[in-house]
Design an enzyme around this catalytic site. Structure first.
Site, mmCIF file in Angstrom:
data_model
loop_
_atom_site.group_PDB
_atom_site.id
_atom_site.type_symbol
_atom_site.label_atom_id
_atom_site.label_comp_id
_atom_site.label_asym_id
_atom_site.label_seq_id
_atom_site.Cartn_x
_atom_site.Cartn_y
_atom_site.Cartn_z
ATOM 1 N N HIS A 1 2.437 3.216 -8.987
ATOM 2 C CA HIS A 1 2.222 1.791 -9.275
ATOM 3 C C HIS A 1 3.383 1.215 -10.086
ATOM 4 O O HIS A 1 3.796 0.081 -9.892
ATOM 5 C CB HIS A 1 0.906 1.592 -10.027
ATOM 6 C CG HIS A 1 -0.298 2.023 -9.246
ATOM 7 N ND1 HIS A 1 -0.470 1.695 -7.914
ATOM 8 C CD2 HIS A 1 -1.389 2.767 -9.583
ATOM 9 C CE1 HIS A 1 -1.621 2.214 -7.482
ATOM 10 N NE2 HIS A 1 -2.181 2.870 -8.471
ATOM 11 N N ASP B 1 0.832 -1.211 0.000
ATOM 12 C CA ASP B 1 0.000 0.000 0.000
ATOM 13 C C ASP B 1 0.867 1.262 0.000
ATOM 14 O O ASP B 1 1.990 1.258 0.515
ATOM 15 C CB ASP B 1 -0.923 -0.032 1.227
ATOM 16 C CG ASP B 1 -2.089 0.923 1.091
ATOM 17 O OD1 ASP B 1 -2.356 1.406 -0.032
ATOM 18 O OD2 ASP B 1 -2.731 1.208 2.118
ATOM 19 N N LEU C 1 9.834 -20.945 -4.809
ATOM 20 C CA LEU C 1 8.867 -20.004 -4.233
ATOM 21 C C LEU C 1 7.554 -19.996 -5.021
ATOM 22 O O LEU C 1 7.567 -19.934 -6.248
ATOM 23 C CB LEU C 1 9.465 -18.582 -4.262
ATOM 24 C CG LEU C 1 8.519 -17.447 -3.849
ATOM 25 C CD1 LEU C 1 8.299 -17.438 -2.344
ATOM 26 C CD2 LEU C 1 9.051 -16.090 -4.305
HETATM 27 C C1 IPE Z 1 -5.610 -2.641 -0.316
HETATM 28 O O1 IPE Z 1 -5.235 -1.324 -0.389
HETATM 29 C C2 IPE Z 1 -5.579 -3.274 -1.672
HETATM 30 C C3 IPE Z 1 -4.252 -3.460 -2.258
HETATM 31 C C4 IPE Z 1 -3.123 -3.158 -1.716
HETATM 32 C C5 IPE Z 1 -4.256 -4.071 -3.563
HETATM 33 P P1 IPE Z 1 -6.286 -0.147 -0.551
HETATM 34 O O2 IPE Z 1 -5.502 1.095 -0.652
HETATM 35 O O3 IPE Z 1 -7.213 -0.442 -1.665
HETATM 36 O O4 IPE Z 1 -7.100 -0.227 0.811
HETATM 37 P P2 IPE Z 1 -7.867 0.918 1.598
HETATM 38 O O5 IPE Z 1 -8.814 1.571 0.634
HETATM 39 O O6 IPE Z 1 -6.845 1.871 2.096
HETATM 40 O O7 IPE Z 1 -8.539 0.208 2.719
HETATM 41 C C1 IPE Z 2 -1.568 0.229 -3.292
HETATM 42 O O1 IPE Z 2 -1.328 1.588 -3.340
HETATM 43 C C2 IPE Z 2 -1.714 -0.387 -4.644
HETATM 44 C C3 IPE Z 2 -3.085 -0.781 -4.980
HETATM 45 C C4 IPE Z 2 -4.134 -0.669 -4.206
HETATM 46 C C5 IPE Z 2 -3.278 -1.346 -6.283
HETATM 47 P P1 IPE Z 2 -2.504 2.627 -3.376
HETATM 48 O O2 IPE Z 2 -2.854 2.895 -4.791
HETATM 49 O O3 IPE Z 2 -3.635 2.186 -2.534
HETATM 50 O O4 IPE Z 2 -1.811 3.906 -2.755
HETATM 51 P P2 IPE Z 2 -2.448 4.907 -1.710
HETATM 52 O O5 IPE Z 2 -2.912 4.088 -0.549
HETATM 53 O O6 IPE Z 2 -3.557 5.597 -2.396
HETATM 54 O O7 IPE Z 2 -1.332 5.809 -1.346
HETATM 55 MG MG MG Z 3 -4.067 2.421 -0.582
#
Ligand code: IPE
Ligand code: IPE
Ligand code: MG
Length: 257
Positions: A54, A37, A148
């Protein structure tokens, strides 16, 4: 900002020859699950579009896969896209659906070479055709590898997974193949996407959020949780190492004494 650990020195991404200080190589967790995240915030902090985060995050996936594989982790489950992530702007969703294609285009040969086996959990059928094609090819070409297991949670939602399990079980009862009395935890587990995997020992979440966001709710019942403020694109082998080190210093009691 990245946390600095006293025993960790800055070094290059390639760490195959490096043995982390203090890590017990006989007690490497079998299954590590990561909620990757903070990509969006990482990019925003740099005045870049979210998708730049990303893209950077994908490079970190490569590093961590290499490292986990070298350490002898058996299963690495990476939360790549949740069933709730479809709510995001269309261009971001499109980019995220193209990422596995780019990732595998550049990285599949190394995965094969490293004896890594690619798998997925999640609702695969509704993914865009190009995403499915790339992932299916990787699954097919690595299916005989016994190193793995690199398990991508793609369009994964734990509640969806469990509701589906209930439906499968109900259908078996309806058809008379199963008696209600026979339903137990093992049977329920066997209807989940993760049926063939050991349960996660360690859950890592980056970016400072301390929640599960619909990830492996059943499977994480007795996992150790490890959180860091570091955004996923800034996550390094050093952080992974520290998470494993902390894991090794936890007392897992499973309700006992
Ligand atoms: C969880 O992260 C999903 C992934 C890392 C793929 P999100 O960014 O979507 O989760 P919330 O919205 O903060 O709970
Ligand atoms: C996690 O990073 C990746 C996915 C959910 C695909 P985010 O895109 O949720 O990044 P933040 O949380 O908005 O910073
Ligand atoms: Mg996020």
């Amino acid at each position: 900002m990245p946390i600095k650990f006293p025993f960790v020195k800055k070094r290059k991404n390639e760490v195959s020859s490096h043995h982390p200080v203090g890590l017990n190589h006989k007690q490497i967790p079998k299954h590590v699950a990561i909620i990757m995240d903070g990509n969006g915030r990482w990019a925003k902090n740099r005045g870049m579009p979210r998708i730049a985060g990303h893209k950077e995050g994908m490079e970190v996936v490569k590093k961590i896969v290499r490292f986990a594989s070298d350490l002898g982790v058996e299963v690495l489950t990476l939360y790549a896209f949740s069933t709730e992530n479809w709510k995001r702007p269309r261009n971001e969703v499109e980019f995220l659906m193209k990422l596995p294609v780019d990732f595998l285009n550049t990285y599949l040969p190394e995965l094969i070479e490293k004896n890594v086996r690619v798998q997925t959990i999640g609702d695969f059928d509704v993914l865009p055709p190009h995403t499915k094609k790339a992932v299916q090819e990787a699954i097919e070409r690595t299916k005989d590898n016994d190193g793995l297991i690199l398990n991508f949670a793609l369009n994964y939602g734990s509640r969806f997974e469990m509701v589906n399990a209930v439906k499968q079980i109900a259908a078996k009862v309806e058809r008379g193949e199963l008696d209600t009395e026979e339903i137990d935890e093992a049977l329920f587990s066997s209807e989940l996407y993760t049926c063939d995997l050991v349960e996660p020992d360690l859950l890592i979440r980056t970016s400072g959020e301390q929640r599960l966001s619909n990830f492996l709710l059943w499977q994480l019942a007795y996992a150790e949780f490890w959180f860091t403020e570091v955004y996923w694109p800034d996550f390094t082998e050093n952080h992974f190492e520290k998470a494993l080190y902390d894991y090794q210093n936890r007392k897992r009691r499973y309700g006992g004494v």
